[in-house]
Each structure stands twice: as C-alpha cells, then as structure tokens.
Motif scaffolding. Structure first.
Motif, PDB file in Angstrom:
ATOM      1  N   GLY A   1       0.805  -1.220   0.000  1.00 23.03           N
ATOM      2  CA  GLY A   1       0.000   0.000   0.000  1.00 23.03           C
ATOM      3  C   GLY A   1       0.831   1.259   0.000  1.00 23.03           C
ATOM      4  O   GLY A   1       0.313   2.356   0.191  1.00 23.03           O
ATOM      5  N   GLY A   2       2.127   1.118  -0.242  1.00 25.60           N
ATOM      6  CA  GLY A   2       2.962   2.314  -0.316  1.00 25.60           C
ATOM      7  C   GLY A   2       2.992   2.876  -1.719  1.00 25.60           C
ATOM      8  O   GLY A   2       2.548   2.245  -2.677  1.00 25.60           O
ATOM      9  N   GLU A   3       3.518   4.087  -1.825  1.00 28.83           N
ATOM     10  CA  GLU A   3       3.615   4.694  -3.149  1.00 28.83           C
ATOM     11  C   GLU A   3       4.812   5.625  -3.166  1.00 28.83           C
ATOM     12  O   GLU A   3       4.991   6.439  -2.266  1.00 28.83           O
ATOM     13  CB  GLU A   3       2.338   5.470  -3.457  1.00 28.83           C
ATOM     14  CG  GLU A   3       2.321   6.028  -4.859  1.00 28.83           C
ATOM     15  CD  GLU A   3       1.068   6.834  -5.135  1.00 28.83           C
ATOM     16  OE1 GLU A   3      -0.016   6.424  -4.671  1.00 28.83           O
ATOM     17  OE2 GLU A   3       1.187   7.881  -5.790  1.00 28.83           O
ATOM     18  N   VAL A   4       5.637   5.475  -4.174  1.00 31.54           N
ATOM     19  CA  VAL A   4       6.764   6.399  -4.323  1.00 31.54           C
ATOM     20  C   VAL A   4       6.752   6.958  -5.736  1.00 31.54           C
ATOM     21  O   VAL A   4       6.240   6.326  -6.662  1.00 31.54           O
ATOM     22  CB  VAL A   4       8.130   5.710  -4.081  1.00 31.54           C
ATOM     23  CG1 VAL A   4       8.224   5.154  -2.701  1.00 31.54           C
ATOM     24  CG2 VAL A   4       8.391   4.640  -5.115  1.00 31.54           C
ATOM     25  N   GLN A   5       7.302   8.169  -5.853  1.00 31.02           N
ATOM     26  CA  GLN A   5       7.446   8.737  -7.184  1.00 31.02           C
ATOM     27  C   GLN A   5       8.912   9.002  -7.434  1.00 31.02           C
ATOM     28  O   GLN A   5       9.579   9.659  -6.637  1.00 31.02           O
ATOM     29  CB  GLN A   5       6.649  10.026  -7.316  1.00 31.02           C
ATOM     30  CG  GLN A   5       6.570  10.441  -8.767  1.00 31.02           C
ATOM     31  CD  GLN A   5       6.035  11.835  -8.952  1.00 31.02           C
ATOM     32  OE1 GLN A   5       6.094  12.646  -8.051  1.00 31.02           O
ATOM     33  NE2 GLN A   5       5.519  12.095 -10.123  1.00 31.02           N
TER      34      GLN A   5
END
Lengths: 370, 1128
Positions: free
Chosen positions: A168-172
């Motif tokens: 459920g993580g998100e990185v850009q």
C-alpha cells in the motif's frame, strides 16, 4: 549483384538461471543487445518466472518503446529484444511478493538514458528485508549517482509507506535525462564524518521509532557526535496496509562516500533488536572499506563502464557475489574488462580493491535533439 | 679573392646608434606609458573590446583528443581530384621528397616517415563517389587538386559537400596545369577567380597552392618542398565522429581461406586479414566493425604487429633532423623496394637476372652490394634445402615455457587441438596457413619459414632495415611463447600477475590439457600453501577466467581456498555446483545480504573500539598530515600510517621491513604535504585562481588523459589490450571471417578499404528522424517514399524516407515532397546513429549522371522504434435527412462499428458549419446522426478531418560497392518508372485514371417559401417581395405601330439630315488633322533653325571663356614670376 554480409540480427547474449535477472535485462537495454535467459528454475517444483519477474518485464515494456518479450510456454526461458527507453509518465503496480526496491534498483540505472524525463510512480511495499528500501534509494543510491553527473533534478518522493505483507505504499521517482556520464575517479574513501538515519514506523506506536533511535545512538555515540536519526512516522492513509518499522542508517565520509545499512522489523523483534542489527551491519559495512557501499557496487561498476572513453577508477571493499557476476555480465554485453588490483599493494591484510576500466563512451542515443 | 678575410664588422662605439644598439639606456627613464596608451576613453573601451573579441575567436569548444601524442598514427593525406589533374604525380613527388623513393604505381595507402613525430599516409582518391565518401570520412588532410586550365569540376563540389556533412577535415587546395595557360594576364585572372571560388567553399583565406609544371615527371622540387612544409606544421583539430569511433584504413588485404575450400566451392565465404594503423579511439576485440561497401562484420581476432614504419626513437635520433635511415616508407600494395603484397601472394620484382649467387662467389657479393630487398629474398628462397616438414621438425619451438617437448612437425593438422588450447587462435591461423600453403609449393611457405632471415637487417638497404615482417605469424607465435616463459616465472614468485596468455579461452574448452596444467601448476605449488593467507588472490583471473560461481569465489576467499584451484580443475567443480543447485533451496535475486552474526564480539569493547579508526574523530587525524593526497583539497584524515596503526591494533602482525618502508613513505608524504602547504601559502595566489572556464576544462582533460596513460602503464601488453583495447597508433592485423567471396575476388587496391568500429547503438536498427534539406544544387525535389542513398556514420545505404513537417507542434505531418529552400524532417529505417551525426544523401551514385549528385544533407535528431508521422485523411459524407440542427449523414462510414469509433468527433460542412458525430443509425449501414451549430443544407458535403499514422517502410539496403567487379556500377532499388524505362515497358493505363470532361448536372434551387402566417407577421420592409413574372406580353410589347404617310416622310427626312450631318463632321475632322500636321512640320523647322543658332552661340561663348581662363593663367604665372623675381 552480390549482397552484403548477412547481418540481419544481432547475436543473442545467452544466460542460464533466474539469478541476476534484473541486471541482465538492464544491461540488455543499455547495450541494445537481445538477451535470452534459459533454464529459469527449470529444476524447481514451481518452474518458470515468478510473478515479480513477470511484473518487472511488464515495467520494462512500459519504460521502453519497441521492446519485445517472448516467454516460453513453461515460463522457463525468456527472450528479450530491447527497445528504446522512452521515459515519460509511467505508473506501475508492484506485486506484493517483492518490494518497490526490487523494481527501482533496476530502473535507477536506466532512467538517465531515457528519451524524456522519467516520472515513475510505483505502488507496493516500500521497505522489506530483501531489497533496498525506498529510504535507502533516496538517501544513498541517488547521491551515489552524483559523481557521474546525475544529480540535478533526481528525486524520489515517498508518498505513502507500505510495510511488508500488505503493502500500500507509493513512491514517485523523477529522473532527468543526461547526455553522457562523467568519468568516475573515486579512490579516496575518506573518514566517516557523519551518520544519518531514518527510523520509520507505520501502523505501530510512534514510540517505536524513538526507541530504535535511542538504541542506535547507544552504540554509535561513542564514535562520532554528528549523528542525526530522524523519526519518520506515517499516519492514516499514507501508512499502508500493514504495521511495521525499520531503521536505515547512512554513514557519510569526508569524501562523500556512503555506506548504509538497514534493518526491518519482523514478527517478534523489538525495536532495540532492529536498531542493533542495523548499527552492527553499518559498522561491518564501514569496515569493509572502499568508496562505495557494498549494495551499490553493481550500480557503480555499470556506470563506470558507461562513462566516456577514459579511465575510471574506484576503490571498493571486497566485491559482493552480485558484483562479481555483474562484472562477468558486463563483459558479455559490453566487452569491457576491469582491471582489479589491490588498493594497498603493500598491505597484505587490506582487502580493498581498486577497480579501473575504460568506459565505452556511452552516449544517451535516445535523447531527442529536436 | 676568397682567401682574403672579409673585414670584420666593428660595432659603433659612440654616438646615437651606439646608444641604440647597446640597449642599455633604452628604458632608462622607464617605459613610455603614453606610447601605446589610447587617446581617449572611448577609444580605450573600443580597444579593450576588440582585444576580448579576438581572444574569444581564438577559443574553441574544448575537445578531448583521443589520439595519443606519443606514437600517433600516421596522418591520412588524401589526394582528391578529377582524373588527369596530377594526383599520382603529386604523391610521387611528395614521396620522392620525403624518402627519395620513386614510385612507379600507386596502389593503396603509402605511409612515410616525415619527421620525428609525424608520419603521413598518402592515399589517392579515384573519381568514384563511393570512394570519395569513404575517404572523406577518414582523411585528416585533403589535398584538393584543381585543374587550373579547366576550373572546378562537379565532383570537386560534390566531394566538398560530402566533407561538410561528415566533419570537415583540413583542406589544402592545389592548382595544377597552370603551365597550359600561356598568357600572364589570363593566368592572373584565372588564379584570382579560382581562389575566390575556393575561398567561398572552404573559408576566407584558405590556402591554395599553385604547382606550375612538371619536370622529370614530377612537380618542381621547390614547390613540393613548400607544400611539404605546410603539411608538416599543420595541426589537426579532432573531429567529433572520429574521436568517438575506432577506425582503420587498411593498407593490405590478405585472404586466409584454405585453398582446398576455395577449390571445392569458389563462392565460399572467405576469411581475410586486414592490416593498418588504428585511429580514433581504442579498438576492442568485441567491437563490431563496418567496412563501407562490404557490410557489418565481427572481428575474429586482433593482433598487434610491430610497426612496419616506426617513428625514430629518442635514442636513435638525437639530432635535429631526421636521419636518412629513418626515412621509411611502407606501401604494401604499391611496389616499393621490389616487393608487392597482393591479396593472396607476395610478389617480388627483381629487375636483374634471377640467377643465384654461387656460394663460392662470396667476394662478388660484396661488389653486388646494391642488391634489392626482393632480390635478396629470392636468393634466399633458392637456398632452401629442406622441406617444410623437415624445417618444422628441426625447429625448436616451445609453445609454453614449461612444456618439455618442443612442437614437432608431425601433427600438422590435427595435433594442434591436443597440444595447446591456449594458443588456439594462433594455432588455427597456422593451420589455415599451412593448409593454404599446402597445394601450391610456392615461395610463400618458405617466406614463413625464412622469417628470421627476413628479420635480419639487410646489408645494403638501410631504409628497409627496420621494416618488420608483415606476414609474421610464426614470429608472433614465437614471441607469444616467449612471453609465456616470462609469465611462468613471474607467476611462481609474484603470483598476482594476470595471466591471460594461457587461460583466456579456457572457459569454453572443457578438456584440460597437459601443457596448460603444467604451466599453471607452479601457482598451486607449495609456495602458495605456505603463503597461506598472505597470498593475495588474483581477482581478475577469478572473475574473468574461472568458471567458479561468484559465491564460490567469495567462499573460496573466506575458506582460504587456493585461488588457482578453481581454475585448474574447473570441470570437477562444475559438476559439484550442479549437484548443489538441485539440492539447495532457491537463491533469491536480492540486494540486501544477511545481517552480520549476532556474536558476542559485539559486546566486546575492544572489538567496538577497532571501528574507531574509521571515523574522522579518531585521534590520529590531528597529527599534521591531514591534507594529504586529496585532490579536492578537502580535509580528510586518512593516510597510510594511520591505516597501519589501526591494523596494528587488529593484532595482525606485519613484517618489519614493510613497516620501515611505510614509515619512510609516510615521511615523504608528510614532506610533500608540507611543501604543498607552503606553496599554497606563499606562491602567487592569483596564479591558479585565474583559470577561466576554458582553461579549467582543458586542464581537466589533460589530467584525465594523463590518468588514462598512467593507469595501464605498468600492466603488461596482453592485459592492457584486453582491458582497454588496442590504442590508436598501433599497427594491427584484423582477422575477419565470413566475408563474401566477391570482396576478395574483386579486390582493387585503388578503392580504399576502411574498417570503422561501431558503437553499441550503431549496431541496432530502428527509425531515424533526421533534419534534412534538399541541396540547392540538386535540380529536382525529393519525393516521399522514393529510395534515397544515405551516407551516415561509416555506412552507405539505401533507405526509404518519409518527409514530414512539424504541424503546430501537435503532429508530424507527412509531406509528399521536400519543401524548397527549407529544412524538413525525414524518417527512415536503418542502422541507428547517434543524434547530431551529419549525413548526406544521394539519389544515385552513378558517375554517368550529369547533374549534381548530392541531393540532400542533414543531421540526425532522434532515434526510435516507431515513428509518429501522420497524414491527413478526409472522410466525406452527405446528409440524407436534415432537421433543424440535426442531420442524418450517410456514406462516411460503412458500418456502425466505425461510427462508434468516431463518436464525438468534430465534423464540418464545406460551407463551414461545424458539428459533431452523435450516434450510429440502424438503417443504412454506417449512417449516423450528427448535430451542427446551424442547419445544414441537403446539398452540403460533410467531412471529417482525421489523421492517419504511417510508418516508413522497413527497407535497408547497404551499398555494396566493394563487392562489385565494376565498383562504380552499384545499382540499388530503382523507381518504378526507372524500371519501366529500362525494361521498355509501357505504363499501364487504367481506365479509371484517365481524364474525362467533368459533367455536372445543373444545380436546382428550390424557391424559398415563407409561410403565409409568417409573411403576415413580418414588417413591410422584410416582407418577401414576391411577384410573379409577367406571363402576358405588356402593352408596349404587343402594340402594333402603323405610321401615317406624312409621318413616314418626316422620319425619312430626319434620317437623311442625320446622314448629311455625319458626313460633314467627318470631313471637317479630316481637314483639321491635315492642317495640324502642316503646322507641326512648320514649327519643327523653325525650332531646328533656332537650335542651330543657339549651338553656334554656345560654342562661341565657350571659346571666349576658354580664352579668358588661359589668359588668366598666363597672367598669374607671369605675376608669380614677377613676384619671385621681386623677392629675390
């Protein structure tokens, strides 16, 4: 009329086994040589590609234009014909079997050679015990690229954190385009001048990160006063689906050499255990010496090869098995051989190595001029 | 006269000149500040600006020069010009000037040593466009020959345009045939004109040489000397393309294919070797090469050969001038010194008799001293008394230093593989050669055998002395074995040498051979065991040669295994590994490694303290030498003695002498650091701070270059060639397999063979987007989808471009034709080339075309695997039912599915009413409902403007001119029309394509009907004024006119009067015109008379004035005289 020498397709570079899958595909894309990997877990009970490997192939297809992937019926062999790295805005959902780091580690060396600025959004697990966490990639991997001239505008934003099982993580990841890498000449490891760290926790008591910091300081304070360990607690929507915490430590030397270590919580461990594990691995890592972190040897070796046609030099600690295989793969793709000599020829006990090679003069051919 | 000494010059002792000469008092009172001072502030500013501007013009973008300063490759001097202009004569004259050799014919490159640091390779360029392109890509200096009596030819301009698109080398113009112009004035004008034209082509002020005439078959020595001086001082700026690619201009080609194979199949693919100097960047074994005119090829092997035309060494040349002995020439394909190398034979030209000297006539040989090299060789060949096999049996060649049994001649063909695997390549070559030599018992094989003899410096030919054997395979092998011997020794005592010699090819061969084992064994010997941990392992060998898995290498290290063991019996380990993989659980591809053991040692204070030295806070860093060895000038506390201390803490004993050397080293370092500190403190602080950007960059480059030089300085040759490839300047032999037989069969030394190394990108294929401009001298426009021949990078190939233009930065829109006087884009399929690479394009390379052949030039912009070009597509339909703003439209699509695809698309009528596609209708297939901003007419045509994306055809056809017997007659894909014309076919006439008169039905306009109710409601002004046309004739039309008799009379009279009147007026007009003409004549006459009178008057007046002036002048003179007289 006599025809030219038949030269329709480039010869395949062949490999066997599932190991070093990412590195080989990365090398294939950068060198433009098609690669065929056979016997992928052919002796395994569950033969063929794993879901994360398939997902990685899909990510590569998104990042490139004209790539061609052929997977055999059993999934035990893959033929990959690389296309042109296009970059742009890409988002990818990583499977929960591996963390984002698995994908990002392979994308980082590719990203500067895209046609356009890459804006990659990856969703999944941000920290796990197998791959570099998003924190380490942000604080160590990206600064490691700086001496190669990839520093302006490189950015990794951790939007959400996701711990191991649930994700459920998100990185850009944002990376600009470079024309050519600078030649590395990094032989002075220097002395450790500061230690930084990030203790993060999601869906657990915020006190956990403070406890980790406390424990780590207990070990490290004796060495150096310049220690800042940040407590990074993500809450609510940004904290993913599973509880977890981890401590990543970065030691920076006077010549901007980085060494890092990380420990991740597992069921039944206390924050103090995690902190001790992290600090001990950091100290071990530092002791290995060299100008490059052991986990980043592959990246640095690759970028040394991709430099201009000059001699690049780098001092490293003992090579990791991955780096050794990477050296062999580099020879298969680029034909470059490193000169490896002991860093301190007089000192028999020193295991540090001095690696030097002549770059292939790699120029970002994908870059558009118009 | 001559005996008497000339009077010595006596210096002036006193006077002004003495003062001037002595120079003592010159600036006695200081420099005159005003001497060069500007006169005003504005002027000062202008002067300053000018100075800066001049400084800036001097600057160029700093470029790294990859060509080494030491032992650079010969400069390629291409002599280009139309046939009959004197190219060969010029080369002969220059070669004569440099080496005192007179060449009879010029074939292939001719390398000569011209100075202590410079060699030149002359190459004559024939008039074929293909050759001109290839030569333009490699030439460092072009001697552009122009026939002065004729002027420039089309080819010259074409060549200059080719040069321009591939990086402009230096060009020197040479004007010849000036003796044909007899008149001095014409000569002067011609020179001026040609110079002017030349300058516009090259740059203003480009050097143009004049060669007057021919003496003894050569140009006058003085002029040639001047030209050679110009060449010798010429500097070359590195060209970007050549600075990033390795390349080679082959000066010799040799066919290595076995004779038997050729006999069985004359068309079989050949194996050839090419010889030449490497240029550009380092060439590696793995480099793919392109031979323009032949294709992309892989190198089978590269071998460095001794330089056949070496520069004088420092030891041999202490004098200022080049000694005669070192004025070497190397021209294997031309006959220099009587030896010519052909593609498959060596020809020896002996002018005299071929009779061999009898052994008894030794004394006579002394008299026969000027014996040519070739002659001597033939003599030597005749000396042979044993067969090849015997010779081999007697020779004591040891392949490996440690091998006890020398190589015997018996296993000529099959023995090689069992004997020594390590020199497999070499062996193969030998085999090839042997089998090749087998059938024809020629002088060739003896050549090999007699190699040492050839090495021996011949007595008479001082020039030929240091020329090396070019066929020197055997000697090369011998040399290698020699190296091997050294190796074995060094291995045993040093251990950490890198031994590629023996084991590079090991990875592939499974079976171990005795010799190699013998050779390797010393490493695994007792010294190793006793050395224990001290012994440093050779990482390069472990990684690149052993088949050990990475884990095993690491484990090996941890478990104190012997490093070379894995190398030795790798197959055993290989099976072991296999077993383990089956049993073990899966290895996961992961970066992080297992955490360090949670041992008790972490609790140990000493253990923890051992880390202290890694930190900047460790105490030792304060002892004064903290700024050592850091190039960045940053503070860092690491230094050697500190490390030693820390390791001393680790309780590892180090031997004493190392400690001693260390301490002296440390002392030296300390001193050096102190000196640096002192320098930094007291030297001119501005000195290094003044570096501007330009100089900084240059310094950086110089530093990097010196690093490149140093890094592999002490590594042995073999390793260096593997790690960094072969350096430019090396004379190498490239072996290339699988060459089409035509290249060898149709080999012609007049056509250059260039081996260009390719970058990784250039091996791939894809779509190239280029910026292109039709050449303004090319007479026709270029059409999309017509094949075009590109010269891009090393390659020449035919491809099919699609031209396009950027349409408002939204789309790439296809163009049917290239625009005039404007750049456009073109996209075509072909081998990729780096962006910014220039190219030129041709429609035909045929020399028979009269027009200018360079049809376009441009530069690569972008590479991709697909293209984004679109062309406009208009779909039309007609309304079949019109409501208010809605209409039903048919004939645009054929099915509802198509309509669904275009739902929401904008449509438009011809009259400009805009609308949108709404939904498909069920009834007629492909009909749909659309809404418009206004009511459309039934007669309107509705159209939809769409963009259809097109991909260029994947067509790539390399120009294989080198494979042809007639190399100028390459024909690529032709246009349909061209094919028809050549085949004599008529263009098929399609009925539907013929022009027919357009028949249009007359348009019918329906009357506008305004409902009566509306009409009633309208205001009067707006009411439609509808009046039915008169149906019945009006009264005026239908009345009948009947005249009364008097009325009739009156009308007749009136008519008569009118007629009279008319006549009168006409007559009057005529009269008046007559009178007017008369008057005009009269006036003219009087005017004429008046004019005459005036003329006479004027004449008189002028005469008077002149007289007056004369008189005045005379008066003045008289007066002056009078005056002077007075004063005197």
């Amino acid at each position: 009329m006599p025809s030219a020498v038949p030269f329709n397709s480039q010869p395949l570079v062949r490999f066997e086994g599932h190991d070093h899958f990412r590195n080989r595909l990365v090398l294939s894309i950068l060198s433009g040589k098609p690669v065929r990997i056979d016997k992928i877990r052919s002796d395994d009970k569950d033969p063929g590609l794993r879901d994360y490997e398939a997902s990685f192939l899909r990510l590569l297809e998104k990042l490139t234009n004209g790539s061609h992937v052929e997977i055999s019926y059993t999934g035990t062999s893959v033929l990959f014909r690389p296309g042109v790295l296009s970059g742009g805005v890409v988002s990818h959902d990583c499977p929960l079997s591996r963390s984002i780091g698995y994908f990002l580690e392979a994308v980082v060396p590719l990203a500067p050679f895209s046609k356009q600025r890459l804006e990659l959004t990856l969703m999944g697990i941000t920290t796990d015990s197998k791959d570099l966490s998003a924190d380490l990639i942000r604080t160590v991997t990206l600064p490691t690229l700086a001496p190669f001239g990839v520093s302006e505008g490189v950015e990794l934003k951790i939007r959400k954190r996701g711990a191991a099982p649930g994700g459920g993580g998100e990185v850009q990841f944002v990376c600009p385009v470079v024309k050519q890498l600078q030649t590395l000449n990094f032989v002075e490891p220097g002395k450790i001048k500061r230690i930084r760290g990030i203790a993060h926790s999601v869906r657990v008591s915020p006190q956990f990160s403070n406890r980790m910091i406390e424990a780590a300081r207990g070990v490290l304070n004796r060495f150096i006063p310049d220690i800042y360990l940040y407590s990074d607690v993500f809450k609510g929507e940004e904290s993913g689906r599973s509880p977890g915490y981890a401590l990543s430590l970065i030691a920076e030397s006077s010549t901007d050499a980085f060494h890092c270590a990380e420990a991740v919580s597992s069921p039944g461990t206390t924050p103090e255990d995690v902190a001790l594990e992290a600090t001990r691995s950091l100290l071990t890592e530092m002791k290995r010496g060299g100008c490059v972190d052991r986990q980043h040897q592959c990246l640095v070796l690759l970028y040394m090869v991709l430099g201009s046609e000059d001699v690049g030099r780098c001092r490293m600690g003992e090579l990791s098995p991955r780096a050794i295989q990477h050296l062999r793969d580099i020879r298969a793709f680029f034909g470059t051989i490193f000169k490896i000599s002991p860093a301190e020829p007089m000192d028999r006990e020193n295991t540090e190595l001095l690696l030097s090679c002549v770059g292939v003069g790699y120029v970002n051919a994908n870059r558009t001029l118009a | 006269m001559e005996d008497r000494p000339q009077k010595a010059h006596r210096k002036p002792q006193a006077g002004v000149s003495a003062e001037k000469k002595s120079g003592k008092n010159k600036h006695e009172k200081g420099f005159n500040e005003k001497a060069f001072a500007p006169r005003s502030g504005r002027r000062a500013e202008r002067q300053g600006r000018r100075k800066v501007e001049i400084d800036q013009t001097r600057l160029h973008v700093p470029l790294v020069n990859r060509t080494p300063d030491r032992e650079p490759p010969p400069v390629i001097v291409a002599v280009v010009g139309p046939p009959g202009v004197g190219k060969s004569t010029l080369i002969k004259s220059l070669v004569r000037r440099y080496t005192k050799h007179t060449l009879t014919d010029i074939r292939g490159p001719i390398t000569v040593v011209t100075g202590k640091t410079r060699r030149l390779s002359f190459i004559e360029c024939n008039n074929d466009l293909n050759s001109m392109i290839d030569i333009g890509k490699v030439a460092d200096l072009v001697l552009l020959m122009i026939d002065g009596s004729f002027g420039f030819e089309m080819e010259t301009f074409e060549f200059l345009n080719v040069l321009q698109s591939h990086g402009f080398p230096k060009v020197l113009g040479v004007l010849t045939h000036l003796d044909l112009i007899k008149k001095a004035a014409t000569l002067k004008i011609t020179k001026k004109l040609l110079k002017k034209r030349f300058w516009t082509e090259i740059y203003q002020g480009a050097k143009l040489f004049y060669l007057s005439g021919i003496l003894n078959g050569r140009y006058p020595d003085l002029e040639i000397q001047n030209l050679s001086r110009f060449i010798s001082v010429m500097k070359f700026r590195p060209l970007v393309f050549r600075n990033s690619h390795p390349y080679l201009l082959a000066d010799r080609l040799e066919d290595l294919t076995a004779r038997e194979q050729i006999r069985l199949d004359p068309k079989c693919d050949r194996t050839i070797t090419l010889y030449g100097y490497l240029r550009g960047t380092n060439m590696k074994q793995s480099t793919t090469v392109h031979i323009p005119g032949a294709g992309d090829l892989r190198i089978k092997s590269i071998t460095r050969l001794p330089d056949p035309c070496p520069l004088p060494t420092v030891e041999s040349e202490k004098r200022r001038k080049l000694s005669e002995k070192h004025k070497l020439i190397h021209a294997p394909m031309s006959d220099v010194g009587g030896v010519t190398y052909d593609k498959d034979a060596v020809w020896i030209n002996v002018p005299g008799s071929f009779s061999r000297n009898r052994p008894g006539e030794e004394g006579e040989e002394g008299e026969h001293e000027p014996e040519g090299e070739g002659e001597k060789m033939v003599m030597d060949l005749q000396d042979v008394r044993s067969t090849l096999n015997d010779g081999l049996a007697h020779s004591q060649i040891r392949l490996l230093g440690s091998s006890s049994v020398p190589l015997t001649g018996a296993p000529l063909d099959g023995g090689g593989d069992g004997e020594d695997e390590d020199d497999e390549d070499e062996e193969d070559e030998d085999d090839d050669l042997d089998s090749e030599d087998g059938p024809d018992e020629d002088d060739e094989e003896e050549w090999d055998e007699d190699d040492p003899a050839m090495h021996q410096p011949s007595v008479g030919g001082g020039r030929t002395e240091s020329r090396q054997p070019l066929r020197g395979l055997a000697s090369q092998a011998a040399k290698r074995t020699e190296d091997g011997v050294e190796y074995a020794e060094s291995d045993s005592d040093l251990g950490d040498e890198f031994d590629f010699e023996n084991a590079y090819s090991r990875e592939d061969d499974e079976d171990d051979d005795d010799a190699a084992v013998q050779h390797v064994r010393p490493q695994g010997g007792p010294s190793d065991e006793s050395g224990g941990r001290r012994r440093r392992r050779d990482w390069m060998k472990l990684i690149y040669q052993s088949t050990l898995s990475p884990d095993e290498i690491i484990r090996d290290i941890d478990g104190q295994h012997d490093a070379s063991k894995g190398v030795e019996d790798d197959d055993e380990l290989f099976t072991l590994k296999k077993d383990s993989t089956i049993g073990a659980s899966e290895v996961i591809d992961q970066t992080k490694e297992a955490a360090p053991s949670q041992d008790q040692q972490w609790e140990d204070e000493d253990w923890l303290d051992s880390f202290r030295s890694l930190f900047i806070t460790s105490g030792q860093s304060m002892d004064g030498d903290d700024d050592d060895g850091n190039p960045n000038g940053e503070e860092d506390g690491d230094d050697d003695d500190e490390d030693a201390d820390s390791e001393g803490n680790d309780n590892h004993s180090a031997s004493r002498d190392t400690v001693v050397t260390k301490s002296t080293d440390a002392l030296l370092k300390k001193k050096e650091a102190l000196k640096r500190q002192f320098d930094a403190q007291y030297d001119d602080p501005d000195a290094d701070g003044k570096l501007d950007f330009y100089e900084e960059k240059k310094a950086e480059m110089a530093q990097q270059l010196s690093l490149n030089e140093q890094e592999f300085a002490e590594v042995d040759e073999e390793t260096r060639s593997l790690v960094e490839g072969f350096r430019p300047g090396a004379y190498v032999r490239l072996e290339i397999a699988d060459i089409p037989c035509e290249m060898v069969d149709n080999f012609n030394p007049a056509f250059p063979i260039i081996v260009g190394g390719l970058l990784q990108t250039e091996e791939q294929f894809g779509f190239l987007q280029v910026r292109i401009k039709r050449h303004r001298w090319y007479t026709r426009t270029l059409k999309t989808n017509d094949p075009l021949i590109f010269s891009l990078g090393w390659r020449r190939f035919q491809s099919i471009p699609i031209y396009s233009l950027d349409d408002h930065s939204i789309r790439m829109r296809m163009l049917k034709y290239t625009p005039e006087h404007m750049h456009c884009y073109a996209t075509f399929y072909g081998p990729l080339s780096l962006p910014n690479t220039g190219f030129c394009a041709f429609n035909s390379l045929d020399s028979s075309t009269a027009v200018f052949r360079v049809s376009a030039t441009g530069v690569v912009l972008d590479l991709d695997q697909s293209s984004k070009i679109v062309k406009k597509l208009k779909l039309t339909g007609v309304p079949y039912k019109v409501f208010k703003n809605t209409a039903f439209i048919k004939d645009m699509f054929t099915s509802a599915l198509e309509v669904a695809k275009f739902e929401g698309a904008n449509i438009r009528t011809v009259s400009g009413v805009r609308g949108q596609i709404k939904k498909a209708l069920p009834k007629p297939d492909g009909a749909f409902r659309a809404t418009f901003e206004d009511k459309v007419l039934m007669s309107d045509i509705i159209f939809l403007r769409a963009w259809y994306s097109i991909q260029p055809r994947k067509f790539y056809n390399p120009v294989t001119s080198l494979l042809l017997a007639d190399k100028e007659k390459w024909v690529g894909m032709r246009l349909t029309g061209q094919v028809r014309r050549e085949e004599g076919l008529k263009t098929p006439l399609r009925v539907n394509s013929t022009y027919k008169p357009v028949v249009r039905a007359p348009r019918r306009f329906n009357p506008m009907k305004v409902p009566r109710k509306l009409q009633a409601a309208l205001p009067y002004a707006s009411k439609p004024r509808e009046m039915k046309p008169q149906k019945r004739p009006t009264y005026m039309q239908k009345r009948a006119v009947v005249m009364e008799p008097e009325e009739k009379k009156a009308v007749a009279l009136l008519q008569q009067i009118r007629a009279l009147q008319k006549d009168q007026v006409a007559r009057r007009k005529e009269k008046q015109a007559e009178r007017r003409a008369e008057h005009r004549a009269k006036v003219e006459k009087t005017e004429e008379r008046k004019e005459e009178k005036r003329k006479v008057e004027r004449k008189e007046q002028m005469r008077q004035a002149g007289m007056k002036a004369k008189r005045q002048a005379a008066d003045e003179e008289q007066g002056g005289r009078r005056k002077r007289r007075k004063t005197s």
